[in-house]
Design an enzyme around this catalytic site. Structure first.
Site, short mmCIF file in Angstrom:
data_model
loop_
_atom_site.label_atom_id
_atom_site.label_comp_id
_atom_site.label_asym_id
_atom_site.label_seq_id
_atom_site.Cartn_x
_atom_site.Cartn_y
_atom_site.Cartn_z
CG ASN A 1 8.33 -1.97 0.48
OD1 ASN A 1 7.67 -1.99 1.50
ND2 ASN A 1 9.03 -0.92 0.11
CD GLU B 1 10.35 -7.43 6.23
OE1 GLU B 1 10.26 -6.39 6.91
OE2 GLU B 1 10.28 -8.57 6.73
NE ARG C 1 9.16 5.94 8.85
CZ ARG C 1 8.29 5.71 7.88
NH1 ARG C 1 8.52 4.80 6.96
NH2 ARG C 1 7.17 6.41 7.82
CG HIS D 1 10.87 -2.20 5.01
ND1 HIS D 1 9.50 -2.12 4.91
CD2 HIS D 1 11.14 -3.38 5.62
CE1 HIS D 1 8.97 -3.21 5.44
NE2 HIS D 1 9.95 -4.00 5.87
CB ILE D 2 12.07 2.97 0.64
CG1 ILE D 2 11.63 2.21 -0.61
CG2 ILE D 2 12.76 4.28 0.28
CD1 ILE D 2 10.50 2.86 -1.38
CB SER D 3 12.12 4.56 5.51
OG SER D 3 11.16 3.69 6.07
CB ALA E 1 1.38 0.11 6.43
CG ASP F 1 -0.05 -17.14 8.57
OD1 ASP F 1 0.98 -17.18 9.28
OD2 ASP F 1 -1.21 -17.15 9.04
NE ARG G 1 3.26 7.31 2.25
CZ ARG G 1 3.59 6.14 2.75
NH1 ARG G 1 4.02 5.18 1.98
NH2 ARG G 1 3.49 5.92 4.04
N PRO H 1 0.79 -1.22 0.00
CG PRO H 1 -0.11 -1.06 2.15
CD PRO H 1 0.57 -2.02 1.23
CG ASN H 2 -0.37 4.28 1.22
OD1 ASN H 2 -1.36 4.72 0.65
ND2 ASN H 2 -0.41 3.79 2.44
CE1 TYR I 1 8.52 5.16 2.72
CE2 TYR I 1 7.20 7.15 2.98
CZ TYR I 1 7.56 5.89 3.40
OH TYR I 1 6.97 5.34 4.51
CG HIS J 1 5.10 -2.61 10.25
ND1 HIS J 1 6.42 -3.02 10.37
CD2 HIS J 1 5.09 -1.64 9.30
CE1 HIS J 1 7.16 -2.32 9.52
NE2 HIS J 1 6.38 -1.49 8.87
#
Length: 137
Positions: free
Chosen positions: A71, A95, A104, A97-99, A74, A84, A17, A9-10, A22, A77
């Site tokens: 990625n 996995e 955070r 993540h950009i940040s 959200a 699963d 954004r 998402p996003n 990002y 988490h």
């Protein structure tokens, strides 16, 4: 080598954004750059803001591809279902993540994906995807 990048998402808003977190590059621009950098990799891409669609895509590619770069944003988490799904497939998952999620909010320090992933790459900006590709080569 057949790899897929799956974004949650996003991430369709990359470049617009929160560019201070990002970056200002769209994912489409980054994806084109990755395709050009790795011409021998059969690279695919999927993005959805819908949890069930991400799970369906993992099920679809999780037995035929050589690697998945995920990625889940959200959902990383919050989604036991995506965790699963990663556990239930055979294709290795990295996995991404950009940040740096550990720098955070505290809720971002927990991943339902990491326990079943080949590895986790976070905090290197859009280059995190390149590092994930390299991990499969």
């Amino acid at each position: 080598m057949k790899l897929i990048i799956i974004n949650g998402p996003n991430l369709n808003l990359l470049g617009k954004r929160e560019p201070h977190i990002y970056g200002a590059t769209t994912f489409e621009e980054s994806y084109t750059a990755l395709q050009n950098k790795y011409p021998t990799v059969d690279l695919h891409y999927f993005q959805s803001n819908i949890e069930g669609e991400l799970i369906d895509k993992l099920h679809q590619v999780g037995f035929d591809f050589d690697g998945i770069i995920l990625n889940a944003a959200a959902y990383t988490h919050t989604s036991v279902g995506i965790g699963d799904a990663v556990k239930g497939i055979e294709t290795p998952v990295v996995e991404v993540h950009i940040s740096n999620v550990h720098a955070r909010e505290e809720f971002r320090h927990v991943s339902f994906i990491a326990p079943n992933a080949k590895g986790v790459i976070a905090g290197f900006g859009i280059k995190s995807y390149q590092l994930a590709i390299e991990s499969f080569l």
